[in-house]
Design an enzyme around this catalytic site. Structure first.
Site: not given
Ligand code: FPP
Length: 246
Positions: A21, A69
């Site tokens: 991340d 996503n």
């Protein structure tokens, strides 16, 4: 003594999972487009895999693209898919040279044709290797995985293939994408966020969790070794007392 020398090779995690991340924030801090962050993130993937190879960690699973996503801007999704294809093409030699088997978990049939085809090809070409299993979680969501497992099991119960009394944790494991992988021992998440974000919920039941503020594109071997050392200093009790372990 440097960090690598301090690591006990007999106490390595067998299965390391990583939530990569912070690519977007890394890019923003530097005044670049988010996509540049993802490109740098791909370099960090290579460094991580090399580091795990040096240590001898046999299973590495990376959260490369979640079911959620797909909701990102179209251009970003396209860039991530193109990056997957170009990284696979570029790194196939590294996989061969280091005897790494590429594996994938997730709803990979949802990937664009080109990405699916490349992934499939690299998995085929590396399927005989056994030094490391590198698993990419692509279009992956843990709740979706568990839901599908429940549906499969119900279907088998309905058709008298399994009886309800025989449903146990092993049966559930066998219906997950991760059926051929051991349980996760260590989960690393970069960028300072302390969440699991629908990643391997079942498989991390007894995993040690390690959160670092380092943004993914900056995550290097030293950061990996630091995480492994931290893991080795923890006492994994699996519900038992300290005394029972000793
Ligand atoms: C999270 O950063 C990262 C991703 C959603 C994708 C991970 C992809 C890579 C590391 C690059 C390519 C990988 C492979 C396997 C070739 P973010 O965009 O959520 O960052 P932010 O939270 O700072 O916005």
């Amino acid at each position: 003594m440097n960090q690598l020398d301090q690591i006990d090779k007999n106490k390595l995690p067998k299965h390391l999972a990583v939530i990569m991340d912070g690519n977007g924030r890394w890019a923003k801090q530097k005044g670049f487009f988010r996509t540049v962050g993802h490109e740098k993130g791909a370099n960090a993937v290579k460094e991580l895999v090399e580091g795990c190879g040096e240590l001898g960690i046999p299973y590495v699973t990376l959260y490369a693209f979640s079911t959620e996503n797909w909701n990102r801007p179209k251009l970003e999704v396209k860039t991530l898919m193109n990056l997957l294809v170009s990284s696979l093409k570029k790194e196939i030699k590294t996989l061969h040279d280091n005897h790494i088997r590429l594996n994938a978990i997730g709803n990979i049939t949802a990937l664009p044709k080109k990405a699916f085809a490349e992934l499939h090809e690299v998995m085929e070409k590396t399927k005989g290797y056994d030094k490391m299993v590198l698993t990419l979680a692509l279009s992956y969501g843990s709740r979706e995985e568990i839901t599908n497992a429940i549906k499969d099991i119900c279907h088998k119960v309905k058709n008298n293939i399994i009886s309800i009394k025989n449903i146990d944790e092993t049966v559930i494991n066998e219906h997950l994408y991760t059926q051929n992988l051991p349980e996760v021992d260590l989960l690393i998440r970069t960028s300072g966020e302390q969440r699991i974000s629908n990643f391997l919920l079942w498989q991390i039941a007894y995993a040690e969790l390690y959160f670092t503020p380092v943004l993914w594109p900056d995550f290097n071997k030293d950061n990996l070794f630091e995480a492994i050392l931290n893991y080795q200093h923890r006492e994994r009790r699996f519900g038992k007392t300290s005394e029972q372990l000793n």
